[in-house]
Design a protein around this motif. Structure first.
Motif, PDB file in Angstrom:
ATOM      1  N   VAL A 127       0.787  -1.445   0.019  1.00 56.74           N
ATOM      2  CA  VAL A 127       0.245   0.068  -0.056  1.00 56.74           C
ATOM      3  C   VAL A 127       0.932   1.274   0.064  1.00 56.74           C
ATOM      4  O   VAL A 127       0.607   2.208  -0.818  1.00 56.74           O
ATOM      5  CB  VAL A 127      -0.893   0.110   1.113  1.00 56.74           C
ATOM      6  N   ILE A 130       2.452   1.975  -3.471  1.00 57.80           N
ATOM      7  CA  ILE A 130       1.565   2.129  -4.821  1.00 57.80           C
ATOM      8  C   ILE A 130       1.932   3.509  -4.863  1.00 57.80           C
ATOM      9  O   ILE A 130       2.180   4.068  -6.216  1.00 57.80           O
ATOM     10  CB  ILE A 130       0.252   1.955  -4.319  1.00 57.80           C
ATOM     11  N   PHE A 170      -4.600   0.989  -5.900  1.00 58.16           N
ATOM     12  CA  PHE A 170      -4.766   1.437  -4.543  1.00 58.16           C
ATOM     13  C   PHE A 170      -6.169   0.886  -4.057  1.00 58.16           C
ATOM     14  O   PHE A 170      -6.203   0.469  -2.909  1.00 58.16           O
ATOM     15  CB  PHE A 170      -4.561   3.089  -4.401  1.00 58.16           C
ATOM     16  N   CYS A 173      -6.325  -2.743  -3.421  1.00 55.82           N
ATOM     17  CA  CYS A 173      -5.460  -3.103  -2.473  1.00 55.82           C
ATOM     18  C   CYS A 173      -6.114  -2.961  -0.896  1.00 55.82           C
ATOM     19  O   CYS A 173      -5.874  -3.677   0.065  1.00 55.82           O
ATOM     20  CB  CYS A 173      -4.012  -2.876  -2.534  1.00 55.82           C
ATOM     21  N   ILE A 353      -2.614  10.225  -2.572  1.00 57.54           N
ATOM     22  CA  ILE A 353      -2.796   9.104  -2.095  1.00 57.54           C
ATOM     23  C   ILE A 353      -2.248   8.505  -0.749  1.00 57.54           C
ATOM     24  O   ILE A 353      -2.782   7.805  -0.147  1.00 57.54           O
ATOM     25  CB  ILE A 353      -2.530   7.885  -3.216  1.00 57.54           C
ATOM     26  N   ILE A 357      -3.913   6.844   2.920  1.00 61.47           N
ATOM     27  CA  ILE A 357      -3.781   5.549   3.474  1.00 61.47           C
ATOM     28  C   ILE A 357      -4.462   5.339   4.782  1.00 61.47           C
ATOM     29  O   ILE A 357      -4.299   6.111   5.629  1.00 61.47           O
ATOM     30  CB  ILE A 357      -2.347   5.349   3.595  1.00 61.47           C
TER      31      ILE A 357
END
Length: 403
Positions: A127, A130, A170, A173, A353, A357
């Protein structure tokens, strides 16, 4: 900031926009993207602020907010720039596979580095890898002025595909299951659903643009696109497909051979609306990216990225990014390596991104300075490489003229 008057804040904001505009002009001469100049300006202002003890703090949420809006603008702008045609099928195919291969190879390499170094759960390392594996279209696309049309077009498609592939992967996952048949089937079903929704919403959005009696309608469309993006994200849908396909439809309306739709929306009317939309999208994207990259640069602490562990791991990650790109260019497509190999910058999508997370996927021992280091150094590598390419091209031209 609390001691500043409203008038002084307005002067500061207006000055930032003017400086960004001047950077855009300057970038045409020095071949350095204006967003990189803004980023470096933010870093310099942060350094001066720390030295002078001004105590200015930028909330992380502002960077995240500007990044989310900027992401929507970038994807829409990419869709409005991509012209589809039968003659470009091989170009689109090759650029897609280039983006996919380089992304997957970079992802494998970076996640392995994080797994070996941090000894945490593999899925968490994947993660985190990515966003670091996605090429920044917001930095790459404005940097292509000195390249030939063929190279420029290939890199525009590749950078755009890299954004989309990274974001979709993303979202995939973050699911509770990764390699089960049910998870893979559900993922592709979501994509299919998003494509169907994108066609429906594209028609509805165009109805607003073409048939609305109110003259103020473009920013309504932007607001609806942002709502679709955030709403789709909450529902686990790859909602950026809706925005991308809307932009592609607007740009390639003449390829839509459906008599009923063509009768309702004549090509001439669509072209005129498309020109206005493209112009306003570029202006809005310019404004959002101006404040995003400046504020993000300001949020970077030089002392953090100068840490030995940050420099070591960040340099290894940059080596993986360069190697993945080199291997693809040298041994798979067997084309020219330079200057394509230097286009490894990470930027807006990487940052957006990274800030998205979830807590359950966060690496407890990951130093955020690594992210800042990779973004700064990869951008500087591209900048220096382009300067040398410009000199090399100029020298070659002079030699030809002397012959």
């Amino acid at each position: 900031m609390g001691n500043l008057s409203a008038g002084f804040i307005i002067i500061i904001l207006s000055t930032i926009v003017v400086v960004s505009y001047l950077f855009s002009i300057l970038s045409n001469y020095i071949k350095v993207p204006s967003v990189l100049l803004l980023l470096l300006t933010g870093v310099a202002v942060r350094y001066i602020s720390d030295q002078q003890g001004w105590g200015v703090v930028v909330p992380e949420k502002i960077v995240e907010l500007l990044g989310a809006v900027g992401l929507v603008m970038i994807v829409l702008e990419a869709g409005l720039d991509l012209r589809l045609a039968k003659s470009k099928v091989s170009l689109i195919r090759n650029s897609f596979f280039a983006a996919m291969f380089v992304f997957l190879l970079s992802l494998a390499g970076i996640s392995s580095v994080l797994l070996f170094w941090l000894h945490e759960a593999p899925i968490k390392c994947i993660v985190y890898a990515i966003p670091l594996s996605i090429m920044s279209s917001s930095i790459v696309i404005p940097s292509l002025q000195s390249l030939s049309e063929v190279k420029k077009e290939f890199l525009v498609y590749e950078a755009s595909f890299s954004d989309i592939i990274g974001i979709v992967f993303f979202n995939y996952c973050l699911g509770s299951e990764i390699v089960t048949l049910h998870a893979i089937g559900g993922f592709f079903l979501n994509i299919l659903f998003a494509v169907v929704l994108s066609l429906i919403f594209s028609i509805l959005l165009f109805l607003i643009l073409a048939r609305s009696p109110v003259s103020i309608k473009f920013f309504l469309v932007f607001a609806l696109l942002i709502l679709l993006y955030e709403g789709g994200k909450m529902l686990g849908l790859p909602s950026l497909f809706i925005i991308l396909i809307f932009g592609l439809l607007m740009k390639n309306w003449d390829l839509l051979n459906i008599p009923v739709i063509n009768k309702l929306f004549p090509l001439k009317e669509v072209d005129q609306t498309n020109k206005y939309l493209q112009s306003i999208t570029m202006e809005t994207s310019f404004l959002v990216k101006t404040f995003f990259f400046l504020i993000f640069g300001f949020s970077i602490d030089i002392q953090v990225i100068a840490h030995s562990e940050v420099v070591l791991i960040g340099s290894i990650i940059i080596g993986v990014l360069w190697l993945a790109r080199f291997l693809y260019l040298k041994y798979l497509i067997r084309g020219s390596v330079y200057p394509e190999v230097i286009f490894i910058p990470r930027g807006l999508v990487t940052i957006v991104i990274f800030y998205q997370i979830p807590d359950e996927f966060k690496l407890s021992t990951f130093n955020n300075g690594i992210l800042f280091y990779v973004i700064l150094v990869t951008s500087l590598i591209m900048m220096i490489g382009l300067l040398f390419y410009k000199k090399k091209t100029a020298a070659s031209t002079n030699e030809i003229l002397k012959m």
